[in-house]
Design a protein around this motif. Structure first.
Motif, PDB file in Angstrom:
ATOM      1  N   PRO A  71      29.651  62.084  64.756  1.00  0.00           N
ATOM      2  CA  PRO A  71      29.171  63.368  65.282  1.00  0.00           C
ATOM      3  C   PRO A  71      28.496  63.139  66.631  1.00  0.00           C
ATOM      4  O   PRO A  71      28.105  62.007  66.948  1.00  0.00           O
ATOM      5  CB  PRO A  71      28.162  63.828  64.224  1.00  0.00           C
ATOM      6  N   PRO A  72      28.340  64.197  67.433  1.00  0.00           N
ATOM      7  CA  PRO A  72      27.630  64.036  68.709  1.00  0.00           C
ATOM      8  C   PRO A  72      26.246  63.417  68.461  1.00  0.00           C
ATOM      9  O   PRO A  72      25.537  63.806  67.539  1.00  0.00           O
ATOM     10  CB  PRO A  72      27.510  65.459  69.240  1.00  0.00           C
ATOM     11  N   HIS A  73      25.897  62.440  69.298  1.00  0.00           N
ATOM     12  CA  HIS A  73      24.616  61.744  69.158  1.00  0.00           C
ATOM     13  C   HIS A  73      24.170  61.210  70.514  1.00  0.00           C
ATOM     14  O   HIS A  73      24.979  61.012  71.406  1.00  0.00           O
ATOM     15  CB  HIS A  73      24.727  60.595  68.139  1.00  0.00           C
ATOM     16  N   ASN A  74      22.871  61.026  70.638  1.00  0.00           N
ATOM     17  CA  ASN A  74      22.265  60.488  71.857  1.00  0.00           C
ATOM     18  C   ASN A  74      22.764  61.205  73.117  1.00  0.00           C
ATOM     19  O   ASN A  74      23.054  60.576  74.129  1.00  0.00           O
ATOM     20  CB  ASN A  74      22.488  58.976  71.964  1.00  0.00           C
ATOM     21  N   VAL A  75      22.829  62.502  73.021  1.00  0.00           N
ATOM     22  CA  VAL A  75      23.252  63.315  74.165  1.00  0.00           C
ATOM     23  C   VAL A  75      22.113  63.327  75.190  1.00  0.00           C
ATOM     24  O   VAL A  75      20.941  63.502  74.836  1.00  0.00           O
ATOM     25  CB  VAL A  75      23.615  64.749  73.709  1.00  0.00           C
ATOM     26  N   ARG A  76      22.477  63.119  76.443  1.00  0.00           N
ATOM     27  CA  ARG A  76      21.488  63.058  77.524  1.00  0.00           C
ATOM     28  C   ARG A  76      20.564  64.277  77.488  1.00  0.00           C
ATOM     29  O   ARG A  76      21.003  65.392  77.232  1.00  0.00           O
ATOM     30  CB  ARG A  76      22.188  62.964  78.878  1.00  0.00           C
ATOM     31  N   ASP A  77      19.281  64.039  77.736  1.00  0.00           N
ATOM     32  CA  ASP A  77      18.250  65.082  77.833  1.00  0.00           C
ATOM     33  C   ASP A  77      18.035  65.852  76.536  1.00  0.00           C
ATOM     34  O   ASP A  77      17.690  67.030  76.562  1.00  0.00           O
ATOM     35  CB  ASP A  77      18.561  66.054  78.981  1.00  0.00           C
ATOM     36  N   THR A  78      18.235  65.194  75.398  1.00  0.00           N
ATOM     37  CA  THR A  78      17.969  65.838  74.113  1.00  0.00           C
ATOM     38  C   THR A  78      16.921  65.030  73.343  1.00  0.00           C
ATOM     39  O   THR A  78      16.694  63.847  73.629  1.00  0.00           O
ATOM     40  CB  THR A  78      19.235  65.939  73.238  1.00  0.00           C
ATOM     41  N   TRP A  79      16.336  65.683  72.347  1.00  0.00           N
ATOM     42  CA  TRP A  79      15.389  65.018  71.459  1.00  0.00           C
ATOM     43  C   TRP A  79      16.027  63.800  70.808  1.00  0.00           C
ATOM     44  O   TRP A  79      15.387  62.760  70.633  1.00  0.00           O
ATOM     45  CB  TRP A  79      14.927  66.016  70.392  1.00  0.00           C
ATOM     46  N   GLY A  80      17.291  63.887  70.451  1.00  0.00           N
ATOM     47  CA  GLY A  80      17.974  62.796  69.767  1.00  0.00           C
ATOM     48  C   GLY A  80      18.004  61.504  70.552  1.00  0.00           C
ATOM     49  O   GLY A  80      18.029  60.421  69.980  1.00  0.00           O
ATOM     50  N   ARG A  81      17.994  61.579  71.864  1.00  0.00           N
ATOM     51  CA  ARG A  81      18.062  60.373  72.695  1.00  0.00           C
ATOM     52  C   ARG A  81      16.681  59.797  73.007  1.00  0.00           C
ATOM     53  O   ARG A  81      16.567  58.694  73.528  1.00  0.00           O
ATOM     54  CB  ARG A  81      18.799  60.654  73.996  1.00  0.00           C
ATOM     55  N   GLU A  82      15.638  60.500  72.677  1.00  0.00           N
ATOM     56  CA  GLU A  82      14.288  59.984  72.929  1.00  0.00           C
ATOM     57  C   GLU A  82      13.991  58.831  71.975  1.00  0.00           C
ATOM     58  O   GLU A  82      14.504  58.784  70.853  1.00  0.00           O
ATOM     59  CB  GLU A  82      13.254  61.094  72.730  1.00  0.00           C
TER      60      GLU A  82
END
Length: 184
Positions: A71-82
């Motif tokens: 699934p989409p993950h570590n998308v730039r400028d998202t909480w998930g990539r912090e």
């Protein structure tokens, strides 16, 4: 640990570690946070380097092979990539240190499509300590490339986590018995 060594903290982000992360290893990843920070502090105290290769993606990128697998993950400028947990405060405190840097990677290996090898060689780094997630994906692929580039490799088993127990054990065995890495 010394000046010719670096700790690579691989992909320790919300999407890979938090309970509601898009591709999380969950509790096994959460419990390693304190050990990752301890290793980072130890590396800096011994004049070594701390490098944070961090996965980054565009949502639903039709050209990236992982789009078909995960699934989409570590998308730039998202909480998930912090960064996750104790690494957030650690990086905030140290991000301006000369021997600490984060950089984007778009493949499993921290070496693929990056200038990591060049940066390490410029700094005369010949030994790598690996921590982060996922043990059997990005940590593994980074270790394989490091092996092929003739780096000395140490994997800190209490500072890596995988999506499954089987994946964790298989990767730890592979590091030691196929790549000749120290697993400690």
């Amino acid at each position: 640990m010394s000046a010719n060594e670096a700790l690579l903290i691989i992909d320790y982000t919300n999407d890979f570690v938090a309970d509601n992360g898009a591709l999380t290893c969950g509790k096994p990843g959460q419990v390693i946070g304190a050990e990752i920070v301890r290793l980072a502090d130890q590396m800096l105290a011994n004049d070594g380097w701390v490098i944070l290769p961090t996965d980054v993606h565009k949502p639903n990128d039709p050209y990236h092979p992982e789009s078909k697998l995960f699934p989409p993950h570590n998308v730039r400028d998202t909480w998930g990539r912090e960064f996750y947990g104790p690494l957030v405060a650690w990086f905030e405190q140290h991000h301006n240190d000369d021997k600490v840097y984060m950089y984007d990677k778009t493949r499993y290996s921290a070496f693929a499509g990056t200038d990591l090898d060049l940066r390490l060689r410029e700094r005369q780094i010949n030994s790598l300590h690996l921590a982060g997630v996922c043990t059997d994906i990005c940590v593994l692929h980074t270790a394989v490339d490091a092996y092929n580039l003739d780096y000395n490799i140490t994997v800190h088993k209490d500072a890596v986590a995988a999506l499954t127990d089987n994946g964790q054990q298989w990767a730890l065995d592979h590091f030691e018995h196929v790549l000749g890495a120290k697993v400690q």
